[in-house]
Scaffold this motif. Structure first.
Motif, mmCIF file in Angstrom:
data_model
loop_
_atom_site.group_PDB
_atom_site.id
_atom_site.type_symbol
_atom_site.label_atom_id
_atom_site.label_comp_id
_atom_site.label_asym_id
_atom_site.label_seq_id
_atom_site.Cartn_x
_atom_site.Cartn_y
_atom_site.Cartn_z
ATOM 1 N N GLU A 134 -50.384 -72.264 -44.183
ATOM 2 C CA GLU A 134 -51.168 -73.613 -44.075
ATOM 3 C C GLU A 134 -51.675 -74.151 -45.439
ATOM 4 O O GLU A 134 -51.597 -75.203 -45.477
ATOM 5 N N ARG A 135 -52.209 -73.161 -46.057
ATOM 6 C CA ARG A 135 -52.882 -73.463 -47.441
ATOM 7 C C ARG A 135 -51.633 -74.346 -48.313
ATOM 8 O O ARG A 135 -52.010 -75.220 -49.126
ATOM 9 N N SER B 171 -56.178 -77.266 -38.315
ATOM 10 C CA SER B 171 -56.892 -76.182 -38.905
ATOM 11 C C SER B 171 -58.355 -76.025 -38.258
ATOM 12 O O SER B 171 -58.803 -75.030 -37.901
ATOM 13 N N ASP C 41 -61.227 -69.598 -42.364
ATOM 14 C CA ASP C 41 -60.504 -70.722 -43.129
ATOM 15 C C ASP C 41 -59.070 -70.398 -42.458
ATOM 16 O O ASP C 41 -58.566 -69.510 -41.831
ATOM 17 N N CYS C 42 -58.167 -71.203 -42.980
ATOM 18 C CA CYS C 42 -56.645 -71.310 -42.619
ATOM 19 C C CYS C 42 -55.813 -69.964 -43.212
ATOM 20 O O CYS C 42 -56.255 -69.828 -44.268
ATOM 21 N N LEU D 2 -59.279 -79.624 -49.621
ATOM 22 C CA LEU D 2 -58.047 -80.303 -49.520
ATOM 23 C C LEU D 2 -58.012 -81.733 -48.744
ATOM 24 O O LEU D 2 -57.504 -82.566 -49.067
ATOM 25 N N TRP E 76 -60.956 -74.149 -48.282
ATOM 26 C CA TRP E 76 -59.742 -74.665 -48.422
ATOM 27 C C TRP E 76 -59.395 -75.831 -47.613
ATOM 28 O O TRP E 76 -59.172 -77.080 -48.340
ATOM 29 N N VAL E 77 -59.729 -75.864 -46.302
ATOM 30 C CA VAL E 77 -59.370 -76.909 -45.620
ATOM 31 C C VAL E 77 -60.250 -78.192 -46.184
ATOM 32 O O VAL E 77 -59.954 -79.251 -46.308
ATOM 33 N N THR F 57 -51.817 -77.955 -49.503
ATOM 34 C CA THR F 57 -51.826 -78.374 -51.073
ATOM 35 C C THR F 57 -50.713 -79.191 -51.487
ATOM 36 O O THR F 57 -50.933 -80.079 -52.212
ATOM 37 N N TRP G 108 -52.299 -68.491 -45.466
ATOM 38 C CA TRP G 108 -51.787 -68.708 -46.758
ATOM 39 C C TRP G 108 -50.706 -70.039 -46.479
ATOM 40 O O TRP G 108 -50.388 -70.826 -47.167
#
Lengths: 222, 678, 316
Positions: free
Chosen positions: B485-486, B372, B480-481, B398, B394-395, B490, B483
């Motif tokens: 990727e999220r 990412s 940010d990456c 996590l 997010w990245v 996760t 969805w």
């Protein structure tokens, strides 16, 4: 593991302290502290001898303990301290191998010494036989210290510490050497220190330094 | 011993058929990518998520088989004339299939959002290579004869080679791919020979026949050694690890994640299969080789990880370290099993398997995180990153979970496997071999040193990429990456947390594997489901849930206490920095700077090339390159020797037809003479 | 688990949190006396904390939420550690939740959060401090683990209460392996708590500082929590030392009012002696150059390994 008798425990502790002090000497750079550590090692050795004498009831060990106390805790350190003051050598220069490296080699030596001592340990019948490995390690570590140092002063301390190891080894393998031999060694050591003291003065006169590295120039050139 | 345990063979191999169907499904998905190879929408939004779901289904099926503890066999009428394809699903394959399915679920979802046009190879073709890679890894795990095993092994190597060289227009990447392919084949040759030895003169290449073959000690040792080299080359055991730090940075991030998280584990699977299953009861001193090599690999990998400046290279070396931990565990298992200490062997095997699972999740998470970052910034060089926690929350958050997990901090998963490994070291007690007794404390020291250094590496990795000020102006445009990727990230992070919090449930499931390979399970001393107490008779325990609850409770209580008593407000201001002022991003420690203590302390390990500026330089430049001594000491002489040999052989080439005819003639004569003498 | 166990557990944690600043105050007093200075008040650390809790907090503009969370996490882990270490009794409810390895992991977690927070603002000092702290950590942590392993080999458990129970009963003489690890432990304690030969808690000189460099950007309540956590860490380390090497006075078995009546004064006396001893060591030694620190800690690590070796060898 069944708890060992108290005397045995204390002897084991003394043995461990001897080894600990050997490593402390290996990592110490200052000559004054080195001599103090040597004195401490002598004291521990005397204590161990005393303990052994008390446990086995061998009378000559009391004499040996007293001898150790007088010679190695009082006389020799005093001589060495005087020598240091007169020669003005307080610090060893960087050792040939850095401290961590030396310690690592020391670790390998300990393992080696213990493996070497194992067959002897099985043969010996004394109560202190588990300490033979430690005695051997003390001798080899003192040797290592002599190898890695440059200054003559620390090499003498290494030599003396080696003698401690030999004495301790003899003690744990067969409750000490015959009295005559022991007295002889004590005298030898004393004389050796006196002679080396004179020798140091000569070296310094000649080279203006106690760095043994200068002795290399004495060899014949092709 | 454990041969006598006859596992129940079920009537119809339902789960195994299901697994085969799923592997076929992956192949079909891959082929479907070729329908419209340039369409990102088709591959990214449909095929990759579909593949992810198949992965999840595979994990569920294999999990069911693991809990059932049975063995299923299937013979498919394809393959060589008198060697049809044998397949088998037993607890050992199941646990690795779970690993493959569960981590590929996260990785495939991420990949769906990751691959775009302009990455070199077209997305559709990538989709084919990717899913073939997955299917081949699955087949490796269920193959029950040497032929299908090696075919699957080769398909795995080739498909991953094409994936590594996705951006084949860049020369360095082609070179990395070549090194990878070379090492893969050196390993494959060793495996071929290994299976040749294992069949023991029966010329039957099913694993069943190999288990029944009686090998003399010498041949068995040779087979073990060949397996160690062959699987070690795939896993990245020092000194065969050289392809890892080249191939991982070259490959796209989801591929790196798959290779590091899953493919290395297939080598571990192979090692366990050969060492503990096909060879029967191992000899204790075989274990010393993986043990010592593993310990060496731990220290070597982590030291090189600490001095890297490329984030994916850093992670590659960290994988080398983790493989070291796994092989240390294998070594201990074999030493214990060979010495007849079955419970301890089971404990060490448990630690090994647990670490494989952990590493699959942690390392995939971290590799995807770097993916990412790479997409958002176009940078792999740590010296040009920084401050991304503000741009990519997010990245960043996590990845933080993965970082804490791989540094071995409780209550996350990395800690559990290290804890288990240390317990099996600690309770070695007295082995019947004096020398090994001395080796154990040293080994323990190296393991804990490696664990502590891993913390160092991870602080460097996270701190330089995500914290501090951005080192380049362009980083302000980072985003940010997406969805998909999220979700992928996760899932993997949740895996790390779950494996950390519920170790007992995992260990109970792993019991089937230790029972299969060692013939013993690690009994549970307590009846509480939250209490991890693996060694009977030894009062040792660890309760991750209580641990987490207590930590959270104390932290929250502190927050409330401070909130209740504190009346002042919080103000934002410029950084104080000792009042010096004029703070710029250039004043932060760089990746090189952060590695400096390690470089200084462990100098003999590295080959350092340094360029220092002169005091009078107008534009001072500092450059440092760290290389592995192993290239000069081991590989370059080998390359030299091979080239020399090749040159000697080249003398045969004269270019004149009559000379060539002479060669043929002489060969014919020699052969006839041999036949005559016989 | 009876009610009295829980009460003791809470008491132990509260006592640690409350007494940690006083222990530092006592150490500073002893040091001042040894150096012929007039000693500061024993209560000075408390006044400092109160002052910090009453100030307005300033947070750097580039700081992320991690920066604000870290003080709470660091403080929380140290409080939890105080509950895990058996400083008063060995049958406490919390001690089963984590053994000595998990305890070291807890310290490592605190260190990790602290270094990450130090790198968060992106100042030169912060990153420098973080790097040095990790340099200390990667050698000190294994050394501490090896020290604990010697004790756990003797008592065949890694759970601290079991170790303490075992060592408190029976063997009087220091076992040979423990002699080595005791030396290693003292070295680790000095390094981990930023005491004199490794770090100087009294200066802000960039050439020497480690811990101070990391908390430079903190102010007010955040700084108070960080400082308090550091004091607790020192306290915890000293208590680990007691648990491993001087376990006398700790209530073994189910603790009653009588057990507490012995344990609390015993702990107080041991702390007083330990404080004086640490002050003596600090007075006698000089601050090292930063690049000498790995050598210092390497020595500690090797001593601990040697302890384990000696134990294995003498045991057979």
């Amino acid at each position: 593991m069944s708890p060992l008798p108290l005397g045995q425990q204390l002897l084991d502790t003394c043995a461990a302290l001897l080894l600990l002090l050997s490593f402390a000497m290996l990592s110490q750079r200052r000559v004054v502290a080195l001599v103090n550590l040597y004195a401490l090692q002598g004291a521990v050795l005397a204590a161990a001898t005393l303990l052994l004498a008390w446990r086995t009831g061998e009378d000559h060990l009391y004499v040996s303990a007293a001898l150790t106390l007088v010679l190695k805790v009082a006389l020799l350190p005093w001589l060495l301290h005087r020598l240091i003051r007169r020669l003005q050598v307080y610090r060893d220069t960087e050792p040939l191998l850095n401290v961590s490296g030396t310690m690592l080699v020391g670790l390998v030596i300990v393992v080696f010494a213990f493996s070497l001592a194992q067959p002897i340990t099985r043969l010996a019948s004394t109560a202190t036989r588990s300490a033979i490995g430690i005695a051997l390690a003390v001798v080899l570590l003192a040797f290592l210290m002599m190898i890695t140092r440059r200054k003559a002063m620390s090499q003498v301390v290494g030599f003396l510490s080696m003698e401690n190891g030999v004495l301790f080894g003899a003690m744990s393998a067969s409750y000490g050497m015959p009295m005559v031999v022991e007295l002889g060694i004590a005298l030898d050591v004393l004389v050796a220190v006196l002679v080396l003291g004179v020798f140091f003065f000569q070296i310094r006169e000649r080279f203006d330094s106690l760095d043994l590295h200068h002795l290399e120039s004495l060899k014949e050139h092709e | 011993m454990h041969r006598s345990v006859h596992p129940v063979v079920s009537q119809f191999p339902m789960l195994l058929v299901g697994c085969v169907a799923l592997l076929l499904g992956w192949t079909v998905i891959g082929l479907a990518g070729l329908v419209r190879p340039r369409s990102v929408l088709l591959t990214g939004r449909l095929l990759f998520p579909l593949g992810a779901l198949l992965g999840l289904a595979l994990a569920v099926l294999a999990g069911a088989s693991l809990l059932g503890g049975g063995v299923e066999r299937l013979v498919l009428p394809v393959g060589l004339p008198n060697l049809p394809m044998h397949l088998r699903l037993d607890p050992l394959s199941s646990i690795f299939l779970v690993l493959l399915g569960a981590s590929s679920f996260g990785i495939s979802l991420f990949a769906g959002g990751y691959f775009r046009v302009g990455e070199g190879t077209a997305p559709g073709l990538l989709c084919l290579q990717y899913h073939l890679f997955l299917a081949a890894m699955g087949l490796v795990l269920i193959a029950d004869d040497a032929y299908s095993f090696l075919v699957a092994w080769e398909v795995m190597a080739l498909s991953s080679y094409f994936l590594v060289t996705t951006q084949h227009r860049i020369p360095e990447i082609r070179r990395a791919g070549f090194i990878y392919l070379l090492m893969a084949h050196v390993g494959a040759i060793c495996l071929l020979l290994c299976f040749g030895v294992l069949q023991g003169g029966s010329w039957l290449f099913t694993f069943h026949a190999m288990r029944a073959a009686h090998l003399s000690l010498g041949w068995a040792t040779a087979a073990f050694g060949l397996a160690l080299v062959g699987f070690g080359a795939k896993a990245g055991l020092v000194p065969l690890h050289v392809w890892l730090p080249e191939a991982h940075p070259a490959a796209p991030s989801p591929v790196s994640a798959l290779m590091s998280g899953v493919m290395l584990k297939t080598a571990v699977y192979g090692m366990l299969r050969v060492g503990l299953d096909l060879l029967g009861r191992p000899v204790w001193w075989w274990g010393l080789a993986p043990l010592i090599l593993g310990l060496l690999t731990i220290v070597y990998g982590v030291l090189f990880a600490a001095v890297q400046t490329d984030m994916k290279r850093l992670l590659a070396y960290s994988s080398v370290e983790n493989i070291g931990i796994v092989f240390t565990g294998i070594g201990l298992t074999i030493v214990f099993a060979g010495s007849g200490l079955h419970v301890l062997a089971a404990l060490a095997l448990l630690a090994t398997l647990y670490h494989c699972l952990n590493h699959a999740f942690m390392k995939s998470l971290l590799f995807l995180g770097t993916g990412s970052v790479l997409h958002a910034t176009g940078e792999r060089n740590l010296g040009r990153l920084g401050g991304l926690i503000h741009r990519m929350p997010w990245v960043a958050w996590l990845t933080l979970i993965g970082v804490l997990a791989i540094a071995g901090l409780p209550p996350l998963n990395g800690f559990v496997s290290e804890w288990l490994l240390l317990q099996s070291f600690l309770f070695t007690g007295h082995l019947p071999h004096a020398f090994v007794n001395l080796l154990i404390p040293m080994g323990m020291a190296l393991v804990v040193l490696g664990a502590a250094l891993a913390g160092y590496v991870m602080v460097k990795f996270y701190g330089v990429i995500f914290l501090g000020q951005p080192r380049e102006a362009s980083l302000a445009r980072a985003h940010d990456c997406g969805w998909l990727e999220r979700i992928g990230l996760t899932w993997l992070a949740l895996g790390c947390v779950a494996l950390g919090l519920f170790p007992l449930q995992v260990i109970r499931a792993l019991g089937a594997v230790t029972h299969q390979l060692i013939g013993a399970v690690v009994p549970q001393a307590s009846s509480h489901w939250w209490l991890l107490a693996p060694v009977p008779g030894r009062p040792v325990s660890y309760e991750p849930l209580v641990f987490l609850t207590a930590t959270l409770a104390v932290v929250l209580m502190t927050v409330f206490a401070v909130r209740l008593t504190y009346r002042q407000r919080v103000r934002r201001g410029p950084a104080w920095d000792c009042g010096a002022g004029g703070l710029t991003a250039r004043m932060q420690d760089t990746a090189e700077g952060f590695g400096q203590p390690i470089r200084h302390l462990f100098q003999p390990f590295f080959e350092i090339e340094r360029e220092l500026p002169e005091p009078t330089d107008r534009a001072p430049r500092y450059r440092i390159a760290v290389r592995e001594r192993i290239w000069r000491l081991v590989y370059e002489p080998i390359v030299g020797a091979v080239e020399g040999l090749a040159n000697t052989a080249a003398r045969l080439q004269r270019g004149r037809i009559s000379v060539y005819l002479l060669y043929s003639f002489v060969t014919l004569l020699v052969l006839l003479a041999v036949a005559l003498l016989k | 688990m009876s009610a009295i166990d829980w009460i003791t557990q809470v008491l132990e944690v509260v006592a640690a949190v409350a007494a940690a600043p006083a222990f530092l105050g006592w150490l500073n007093q002893c040091r001042a006396w040894l150096q012929n200075r007039r000693a500061p008040s024993l209560w000075l650390p408390y006044r400092n904390l109160r002052k910090l809790f009453h100030k307005e907090a300033v947070i750097a503009e580039g700081a992320s939420p991690l920066f604000r969370i870290a003080p709470y996490v660091v403080f929380g882990t140290m409080v939890l550690a105080a509950g895990i270490i058996p400083s008063m009794g060995t049958r406490l409810p919390l001690v089963g939740s984590a053994d000595a390895i998990a305890l070291v992991g807890l310290f490592a977690a605190a260190r990790m959060f602290m270094t990450l927070a130090a790198m968060d603002v992106g100042t030169a000092f912060g990153t420098l401090g973080a790097r040095r702290e990790m340099m200390v950590g990667f050698l000190a942590e294994p050394a501490l683990l090896m020290v604990i392993f010697v004790a756990s080999q003797i008592s065949s458990s890694t759970a601290l209460p079991v170790i303490t129970d075992h060592l408190a009963s029976g063997r009087l003489g220091l076992s040979p392996g423990l002699a080595f690890s005791a030396v290693a432990f003292i070295l680790v304690l000095l390094a981990e708590n930023a005491r004199i030969p490794v770090d100087n808690p009294a200066t802000h000189l960039e050439l020497t500082m480690i811990h101070e460099a990391m908390v430079l950007e903190y102010s007010a309540r955040h700084l108070a929590l960080m400082e308090w956590a550091a004091q607790l860490k020192l306290f915890n380390y000293v208590c680990i030392g007691f648990a491993l090497f001087l376990p006398w006075g700790v209530a073994t078995g189910h603790i009653g009012p009588m057990g507490l009546a012995v344990a609390i004064p015993a702990l107080a006396i041991k702390l007083a002696v330990a404080g004086a001893g640490l002050a003596l060591i600090e007075t006698l030694s000089a601050k090292m150059r930063v690049m000498r620190i790995p050598e210092f800690l390497g020595t500690a690590f090797l001593f601990a390994v040697l302890g384990l070796l000696v134990h294995v060898l003498l045991g057979t």
